[in-house]
Design an enzyme around this catalytic site. Sequence first.
Site, PDB file in Angstrom:
ATOM      1  N   LYS A  10     -56.215   9.586   9.973  1.00  0.00           N
ATOM      2  CA  LYS A  10     -55.546  10.928   9.733  1.00  0.00           C
ATOM      3  C   LYS A  10     -54.212  10.704   9.101  1.00  0.00           C
ATOM      4  O   LYS A  10     -53.839  11.463   8.277  1.00  0.00           O
ATOM      5  CB  LYS A  10     -55.733  11.743  10.876  1.00  0.00           C
ATOM      6  CG  LYS A  10     -55.062  11.358  12.226  1.00  0.00           C
ATOM      7  CD  LYS A  10     -55.506  12.158  13.364  1.00  0.00           C
ATOM      8  CE  LYS A  10     -54.928  11.885  14.477  1.00  0.00           C
ATOM      9  NZ  LYS A  10     -55.015  10.334  15.013  1.00  0.00           N
TER      10      LYS A  10
ATOM     11  N   ARG B 200     -51.880  15.966  21.901  1.00  0.00           N
ATOM     12  CA  ARG B 200     -52.645  14.946  22.466  1.00  0.00           C
ATOM     13  C   ARG B 200     -53.052  15.413  23.927  1.00  0.00           C
ATOM     14  O   ARG B 200     -54.148  14.462  24.731  1.00  0.00           O
ATOM     15  CB  ARG B 200     -52.103  13.545  22.603  1.00  0.00           C
ATOM     16  CG  ARG B 200     -52.285  12.515  21.462  1.00  0.00           C
ATOM     17  CD  ARG B 200     -51.619  11.402  21.728  1.00  0.00           C
ATOM     18  NE  ARG B 200     -51.917  10.122  21.190  1.00  0.00           N
ATOM     19  CZ  ARG B 200     -51.446   9.742  20.142  1.00  0.00           C
ATOM     20  NH1 ARG B 200     -50.406  10.378  19.587  1.00  0.00           N
ATOM     21  NH2 ARG B 200     -51.828   8.448  19.710  1.00  0.00           N
TER      22      ARG B 200
ATOM     23  N   ARG C  30     -55.538  -3.147  11.168  1.00  0.00           N
ATOM     24  CA  ARG C  30     -54.243  -2.555  10.804  1.00  0.00           C
ATOM     25  C   ARG C  30     -53.130  -3.316  11.068  1.00  0.00           C
ATOM     26  O   ARG C  30     -52.826  -4.072  12.006  1.00  0.00           O
ATOM     27  CB  ARG C  30     -54.270  -1.096  11.279  1.00  0.00           C
ATOM     28  CG  ARG C  30     -53.016  -0.283  11.042  1.00  0.00           C
ATOM     29  CD  ARG C  30     -52.965   0.971  11.497  1.00  0.00           C
ATOM     30  NE  ARG C  30     -52.620   1.294  12.798  1.00  0.00           N
ATOM     31  CZ  ARG C  30     -52.624   2.550  13.308  1.00  0.00           C
ATOM     32  NH1 ARG C  30     -53.040   3.390  12.509  1.00  0.00           N
ATOM     33  NH2 ARG C  30     -52.404   2.828  14.738  1.00  0.00           N
TER      34      ARG C  30
ATOM     35  N   ARG D 131     -49.035  -3.994  15.495  1.00  0.00           N
ATOM     36  CA  ARG D 131     -48.715  -3.254  16.691  1.00  0.00           C
ATOM     37  C   ARG D 131     -49.394  -3.713  17.757  1.00  0.00           C
ATOM     38  O   ARG D 131     -50.387  -4.048  17.905  1.00  0.00           O
ATOM     39  CB  ARG D 131     -49.016  -1.713  16.428  1.00  0.00           C
ATOM     40  CG  ARG D 131     -48.069  -1.049  15.531  1.00  0.00           C
ATOM     41  CD  ARG D 131     -48.548   0.184  14.974  1.00  0.00           C
ATOM     42  NE  ARG D 131     -48.979   1.259  16.322  1.00  0.00           N
ATOM     43  CZ  ARG D 131     -49.556   2.442  16.083  1.00  0.00           C
ATOM     44  NH1 ARG D 131     -49.405   3.053  14.855  1.00  0.00           N
ATOM     45  NH2 ARG D 131     -49.935   3.073  16.703  1.00  0.00           N
TER      46      ARG D 131
ATOM     47  N   ARG E 215     -56.545   2.730  24.758  1.00  0.00           N
ATOM     48  CA  ARG E 215     -56.192   4.130  23.886  1.00  0.00           C
ATOM     49  C   ARG E 215     -57.442   4.997  23.594  1.00  0.00           C
ATOM     50  O   ARG E 215     -57.363   6.216  23.876  1.00  0.00           O
ATOM     51  CB  ARG E 215     -55.444   3.748  22.486  1.00  0.00           C
ATOM     52  CG  ARG E 215     -54.029   3.276  22.692  1.00  0.00           C
ATOM     53  CD  ARG E 215     -53.588   2.573  21.398  1.00  0.00           C
ATOM     54  NE  ARG E 215     -53.266   3.643  20.575  1.00  0.00           N
ATOM     55  CZ  ARG E 215     -53.077   3.288  19.266  1.00  0.00           C
ATOM     56  NH1 ARG E 215     -53.375   2.127  18.647  1.00  0.00           N
ATOM     57  NH2 ARG E 215     -52.754   4.313  18.557  1.00  0.00           N
TER      58      ARG E 215
HETATM   59  P1  AMP Z   1     -49.797   6.973  17.391  1.00  0.00           P
HETATM   60  O1  AMP Z   1     -48.981   6.118  16.166  1.00  0.00           O
HETATM   61  O2  AMP Z   1     -49.959   8.301  17.169  1.00  0.00           O
HETATM   62  O3  AMP Z   1     -51.144   6.195  17.513  1.00  0.00           O
HETATM   63  O4  AMP Z   1     -48.817   6.904  18.723  1.00  0.00           O
HETATM   64  C1  AMP Z   1     -48.484   5.676  19.343  1.00  0.00           C
HETATM   65  C2  AMP Z   1     -48.213   5.959  20.763  1.00  0.00           C
HETATM   66  O5  AMP Z   1     -47.277   6.669  20.942  1.00  0.00           O
HETATM   67  C3  AMP Z   1     -49.472   6.382  21.699  1.00  0.00           C
HETATM   68  O6  AMP Z   1     -50.405   5.343  22.057  1.00  0.00           O
HETATM   69  C4  AMP Z   1     -48.671   7.053  22.744  1.00  0.00           C
HETATM   70  O7  AMP Z   1     -48.383   6.052  23.734  1.00  0.00           O
HETATM   71  C5  AMP Z   1     -47.485   7.527  22.035  1.00  0.00           C
HETATM   72  N1  AMP Z   1     -47.535   8.851  21.663  1.00  0.00           N
HETATM   73  C6  AMP Z   1     -47.661   9.550  20.377  1.00  0.00           C
HETATM   74  N2  AMP Z   1     -47.713  10.790  20.343  1.00  0.00           N
HETATM   75  C7  AMP Z   1     -48.029  11.298  21.561  1.00  0.00           C
HETATM   76  C8  AMP Z   1     -48.139  12.512  22.192  1.00  0.00           C
HETATM   77  N3  AMP Z   1     -48.442  13.527  21.354  1.00  0.00           N
HETATM   78  N4  AMP Z   1     -47.980  12.385  23.815  1.00  0.00           N
HETATM   79  C9  AMP Z   1     -47.885  11.115  24.085  1.00  0.00           C
HETATM   80  N5  AMP Z   1     -47.819  10.196  23.791  1.00  0.00           N
HETATM   81  C10 AMP Z   1     -47.818  10.117  22.232  1.00  0.00           C
END
Ligand code: AMP
Length: 218
Positions: A13, A89, A123, A156, A167
Amino acid sequence: MKVVLLGAPNTGKGTYASRYLKDIYKIPHISTGDLFRANIRNNTDLGVEAKAYIDAGKLVPDAITTSMLRQRLKEDDCRDGFFLDGFPRTVAQAEALEGIASIDVALNFIADEETLIRRATGRRTCRGCGAIYHLTNIIPKVEGVCDKCGGEVYQRDDDKMEVFKKRLKIYNDETRPVIEFYRKKGLLAEIDANLDVNHPNFHVIDDCKKVLDKLRGK
Ligand code: AMP
């Protein structure tokens, strides 16, 4: 047009919104993960606080995340709408978002678990600008160097297998109920996101456009 992007990590996404949809609809792609990573790069208090959660594959607490997002959505470029990626989330975040913006549609990207794991472990991300690459699909011209900014392209910590599985579990436990939240409001549209972008029958962007163009009254 205010659009929420839902789906497990690595459904693509973020890539689709940042590489295609934001330019087609001329509204920004706002990713809470990117906002956190920018804070970590700049060593802000918020970044220091969030890093421990992110590296462990845990969610950052709702209050911190929601207040960061509220600030970002006040900026000028969000006037005509946005693609919101990685937020909400949790159901608590979805409820908080109701008080910040009126969402027009939630696109729910769906892919099989083995597809998600294959994508995650392949990735790579630019440390400088956050651009996304993949070992087999989106390869930078020079290995380990970002095409866009020359930054280091790295894996990452939260894309490593063990953390990624954690996750996915958090997604299933905490984020899945958000899908029902939007379904009940009649705002949910489902997108089959199993095919990779280089597959000859790739249709994800066209499927998103069908939903979004209708919304825009085309
Ligand atoms: P992402 O790049 O969206 O996969 O986000 C990486 C990490 O950031 C996630 O695994 C969470 O630790 C944190 N994170 C991002 N968005 C949120 C959210 N809406 N609520 C809580 N943690 C978040």
